[in-house]
Design a protein around this motif. Structure first.
Motif, PDB file in Angstrom:
ATOM      1  N   HIS A   1      -3.128  -6.603  -4.525  1.00 37.07           N
ATOM      2  CA  HIS A   1      -1.748  -6.426  -4.991  1.00 37.07           C
ATOM      3  C   HIS A   1      -0.911  -7.630  -4.569  1.00 37.07           C
ATOM      4  O   HIS A   1      -1.237  -8.336  -3.614  1.00 37.07           O
TER       5      HIS A   1
ATOM      6  N   GLN B   1       3.020  -5.633  -3.147  1.00 34.00           N
ATOM      7  CA  GLN B   1       3.022  -4.197  -3.437  1.00 34.00           C
ATOM      8  C   GLN B   1       3.744  -3.865  -4.744  1.00 34.00           C
ATOM      9  O   GLN B   1       4.268  -2.770  -4.918  1.00 34.00           O
TER      10      GLN B   1
ATOM     11  N   TYR C   1      -0.348  -4.358  -8.868  1.00 36.37           N
ATOM     12  CA  TYR C   1      -1.649  -3.889  -8.383  1.00 36.37           C
ATOM     13  C   TYR C   1      -2.712  -4.283  -9.404  1.00 36.37           C
ATOM     14  O   TYR C   1      -2.618  -3.916 -10.581  1.00 36.37           O
TER      15      TYR C   1
ATOM     16  N   ARG D   1      -2.301   0.845 -10.852  1.00 39.96           N
ATOM     17  CA  ARG D   1      -2.235   1.348  -9.473  1.00 39.96           C
ATOM     18  C   ARG D   1      -3.422   2.252  -9.137  1.00 39.96           C
ATOM     19  O   ARG D   1      -3.730   2.446  -7.967  1.00 39.96           O
TER      20      ARG D   1
END
Length: 225
Positions: free
Chosen positions: A142, A145, A148, A194
């Protein structure tokens, strides 16, 4: 003969012998000059199965400087594919004609962190296709954050698929002992997702379908199958 001269003569003989052996064992015949030319751009179809090139998106974001990529590789193909459900997979293939030291492939677990990504897992796996198994690495990464990006990749040396490291060195040495310089390729797919399990499943389906769509004469050099 003076005793003091003996060590010097022995050393000179050994150095000459070592140089001769190194010259004989230095690979000089590039397999790329023996085999038919590999054109990656033409070899990878624009559409196959439920996948087609997505012309609405930009190119694949490659976490390496283009300058460096051009030095390392003779061909680079980057595309984004999309299926009927709207799922997108980014494909990047980097091919180098000469895999001697100094011209080695650069792996995602090295180049991604160099561009600010964090690699949170790095595992070996076996990807099953209808035509055989491919040894791969699966990475979870990632960027801050936010982005991803699960990744599946492998490398080929000649017509053998590997996950890099010691296995790649062994194969290169095997070519070297025959006086041959192998070519090399890094095949990488990734998706912005994600949910890594969903991403890896989609990537496996994408690769399995692509493998079957490749011409049989280029398939071994791209997939090792």
């Amino acid at each position: 003969m003076k005793k003091s001269l003996v060590p010097a003569i022995v050393a000179a003989v050994l150095m000459t012998s070592a140089a001769a052996v190194a010259t004989v064992m230095t690979p000089t015949r590039r397999i790329v000059d023996i085999l038919p030319k590999l054109d990656i751009e033409a070899a990878i179809p624009q559409s196959f199965g439920d996948w087609r090139v997505d012309t609405r998106t930009g190119g694949v974001v490659n976490p390496q400087q283009s300058e460096l990529l051009n030095q390392l590789y003779s061909q680079i193909v980057t595309r984004t594919y999309v299926n009927s459900e709207g799922y997108r997979i980014m494909l990047s293939i980097a091919y180098g004609e000469d895999q001697r030291d100094g011209n080695q492939l650069h792996y995602p677990e090295v180049c991604y962190p160099a561009q600010g990504f964090q690699v949170i897992s790095n595992k070996k796996a076996v990807l099953n296709t209808p035509l055989g198994d491919i040894p791969v690495k699966r990475l979870e990464s990632h960027l801050s954050q936010q982005r991803y990006e699960p990744i599946t990749y492998w490398t080929t040396v000649g017509n053998q698929a590997l996950t890099g490291g010691a296995a790649k060195k062994v194969v290169e040495m095997q070519y070297g002992l025959k006086g041959e310089v192998p070519d090399g390729l890094l095949f990488r797919v990734s998706s912005i997702d994600r949910d890594s399990s969903v991403a890896f499943k989609a990537q496996e389906q994408f690769i399995s379908t692509l493998v079957q769509a490749l011409d049989s004469d280029v398939r071994p050099r791209i997939t090792g199958l």
